[in-house]
Design an enzyme around this catalytic site. Structure first.
Site, PDB file in Angstrom:
ATOM      1  N   SER A   1      82.630  -8.301  22.889  1.00 49.53           N
ATOM      2  CA  SER A   1      82.551  -9.493  23.703  1.00 49.53           C
ATOM      3  C   SER A   1      81.621  -9.391  24.915  1.00 49.53           C
ATOM      4  CB  SER A   1      83.971  -9.835  24.155  1.00 49.53           C
ATOM      5  OG  SER A   1      84.070 -11.175  24.333  1.00 49.53           O
TER       6      SER A   1
ATOM      7  N   HIS B   1      90.119 -14.036  14.180  1.00 49.76           N
ATOM      8  CA  HIS B   1      89.676 -15.337  13.661  1.00 49.76           C
ATOM      9  C   HIS B   1      90.831 -16.320  13.561  1.00 49.76           C
ATOM     10  CE1 HIS B   1      85.453 -14.511  12.756  1.00 49.76           C
ATOM     11  NE2 HIS B   1      85.833 -13.293  12.429  1.00 49.76           N
TER      12      HIS B   1
ATOM     13  N   ASP C   1      88.167 -14.530  24.153  1.00 53.12           N
ATOM     14  CA  ASP C   1      87.346 -13.588  24.914  1.00 53.12           C
ATOM     15  C   ASP C   1      87.303 -13.962  26.396  1.00 53.12           C
ATOM     16  OD1 ASP C   1      86.948 -12.903  22.316  1.00 53.12           O
ATOM     17  OD2 ASP C   1      84.877 -13.624  22.214  1.00 53.12           O
TER      18      ASP C   1
HETATM   19  C1  GLA Z   1      84.605 -14.037  18.575  1.00 54.20           C
HETATM   20  C2  GLA Z   1      85.010 -15.357  19.233  1.00 54.20           C
HETATM   21  C3  GLA Z   1      86.507 -15.362  19.489  1.00 54.20           C
HETATM   22  C4  GLA Z   1      87.284 -15.038  18.203  1.00 54.20           C
HETATM   23  C5  GLA Z   1      86.747 -13.771  17.551  1.00 54.20           C
HETATM   24  C6  GLA Z   1      87.368 -13.498  16.202  1.00 54.20           C
HETATM   25  O1  GLA Z   1      84.797 -12.982  19.453  1.00 54.20           O
HETATM   26  O2  GLA Z   1      84.322 -15.532  20.445  1.00 54.20           O
HETATM   27  O3  GLA Z   1      86.887 -16.606  20.022  1.00 54.20           O
HETATM   28  O4  GLA Z   1      87.251 -16.123  17.344  1.00 54.20           O
HETATM   29  O5  GLA Z   1      85.343 -13.818  17.381  1.00 54.20           O
HETATM   30  O6  GLA Z   1      88.722 -13.229  16.331  1.00 54.20           O
END
Ligand code: GLA
EC number: 2.7.1.157
Length: 434
Positions: free
Chosen positions: A121, A26, A166
């Site tokens: 992801s 985050h 991601d």
């Molecule tokens: C998700 C978002 C990323 C990142 C993470 C937390 O995967 O897509 O961009 O913010 O949460 O680290």
């Protein structure tokens, strides 16, 4: 399956991997560097370009219904995160980049091995895969960095205000190395992980789709508000500031100093929207229309102190992690593990993006030999990542299997990919028929 769906055979295939974030949670959307690696699990799309401006999508998983459209004005419904909308995000990003107003016609069959809603992801992998599919059908070229930036931006059509981690790792990953991903400008640097340790992913079996709730966007908005309050406190031009990193850059101070400034400028008690407005000298109307996202309009409280403390301390942990990997001291695995566990504690207590199952899983992993363990990805469910000395791996897996999964009747089904060791995998690719 492609043949039976579309009556033809695919012309090419594209794959884009999921990722595990080793440390730096985050903080990408606050402007700070993160340290993920790609996993072997990926999205794979078989593609046949067609001359009619029609898109036909099918999925090998019967849970995801077929979709087709000929509408050149690509609409993405933000209220429900339907699977095909992630494809449309990637498609729309590429079309917009080249200013195309006719729909790119193609038949696509989507297959995937990344468990959904697990913090690995799967959604970004689908957006990236669709972006690269569209680019290939169009016969256009872009660099990996450009693709990552376009896909990070276009995934926001789904309604979540994610950072770029991601999509960046999905395109920029290379087999055998984790990456430090820096933003503005986007850059990926190799980080060599210790050879005497293994990274193990464990699924808490609690699903969390970040586009289906407002948790994620609330955190993004809390960080945005914290940045503005800190900027105003330091007499910076706060209305232009969106990210916590910008405050640090404008002041030219260290992360440690930012932690002290946060303690002076903000209070641990939650802020009401009215108090935020008083601090910034703006109206509630201005707060809602100019700062907050559509799905955070009625949030009753904002925990600005806790969120800023997490972000600045986590950003520092990422840099320490990279430094330890470079210097490779004798007790490297232990030091890296400590940073990962500190990251989890901060996510749990300051950022409040964990859940009881993730906390239990982290405790179990540490009890059975992990040097460190933490939630990975957005949190509120999904997976943990642990650093385990290589010689302890077999007993670690057996004990965690028993203590977390068998004891609680949680699924260990191979297709759920609940517990496995992983190595840094490669990035997105196009496979053309010879
Ligand atoms: C998700 C978002 C990323 C990142 C993470 C937390 O995967 O897509 O961009 O913010 O949460 O680290």
């Amino acid at each position: 399956m492609f043949k039976s769906k579309f009556g033809s055979i695919p012309k090419f295939y594209v794959r884009a991997p999921g990722r595990v974030n080793i440390i730096g949670e985050h903080i990408d959307y606050c402007g700070y560097s993160v340290l993920p690696m790609a996993v072997e699990q990926d999205m794979l799309i078989a593609v046949e370009p067609v001359k009619t401006h029609t898109l036909q999508l099918a999925n090998t998983n019967p849970l995801y219904p077929d979709f087709s459209t000929s509408d050149s004005n690509i609409q993405i419904d933000k209220t429900k995160p339907l699977w095909h909308n992630y494809f449309l995000c990637g498609l729309k990003g590429i079309q917009e980049h080249f200013g195309l107003n006719k729909l790119t016609g193609m038949n696509c069959l989507v297959d995937g091995t990344i468990p959904p809603s697990s913090g690995l992801s799967s959604s970004s992998a689908l957006v990236c895969c669709a972006g690269l599919v569209t680019l290939t059908v169009l016969g256009m070229h872009l660099s990996k960095v450009e693709l990552a930036e376009i896909c990070a931006k276009s995934e926001r059509y789904i309604g979540t205000e994610g950072g770029g981690m991601d999509q960046s790792i999905s395109f920029l990953a290379e087999e055998g190395t984790a990456k430090l991903i820096e933003f503005s400008p986007l850059k990926a640097t190799d980080v060599k992980l210790p050879s005497e340790a293994v990274f193990v992913i464990a699924n808490s079996c609690m699903e969390m789709n970040k586009a289906a709730t407002s948790h994620f966007n609330i955190r993004v908005m809390e960080c945005r508000l914290a940045a503005k309050l800190l900027a105003k406190y330091k007499s910076l031009q706060w209305d232009k500031v969106l990210r916590l990193e910008e405050v640090q850059a404008n002041l030219g101070v260290s992360l440690e100093e930012m932690l002290l400034i946060t303690e002076d400028a903000l209070h641990p008690e939650p802020y009401s929207p009215e108090e935020v407005c008083r601090c910034l000298e703006i109206s509630l109307q201005e707060l809602r229309t100019q700062i907050l996202s559509p799905n955070t309009q009625d949030v009753p409280i904002f925990k600005l102190y806790q969120r800023a403390k997490h972000v600045y301390s986590e950003a520092a942990r990422v840099l320490q992690f990279k430094k330890i990997c470079e210097e490779a001291p004798d007790n490297m695995v232990q030091l890296l593990g400590e940073l990962m566990t500190q990251s989890h504690v901060s996510c749990r207590d300051m950022y409040e993006c964990s859940c009881p199952e993730l906390d239990q899983l982290v405790d179990i992993c540490r009890k059975f030999g992990a040097q460190g363990s933490r939630l990975t990805g957005a949190g509120w469910g999904g997976c943990t990542v642990s650093i385990v000395p290589a010689d302890k791996l077999p007993s670690f897996l057996a004990n965690v299997r028993e203590a977390y999964y068998q004891k609680n009747n949680r699924s260990l089904a191979p297709e759920k990919q609940s517990l496995f060791a992983t190595k840094p995998g490669g990035g997105a690719l196009v496979f053309l028929e010879a």
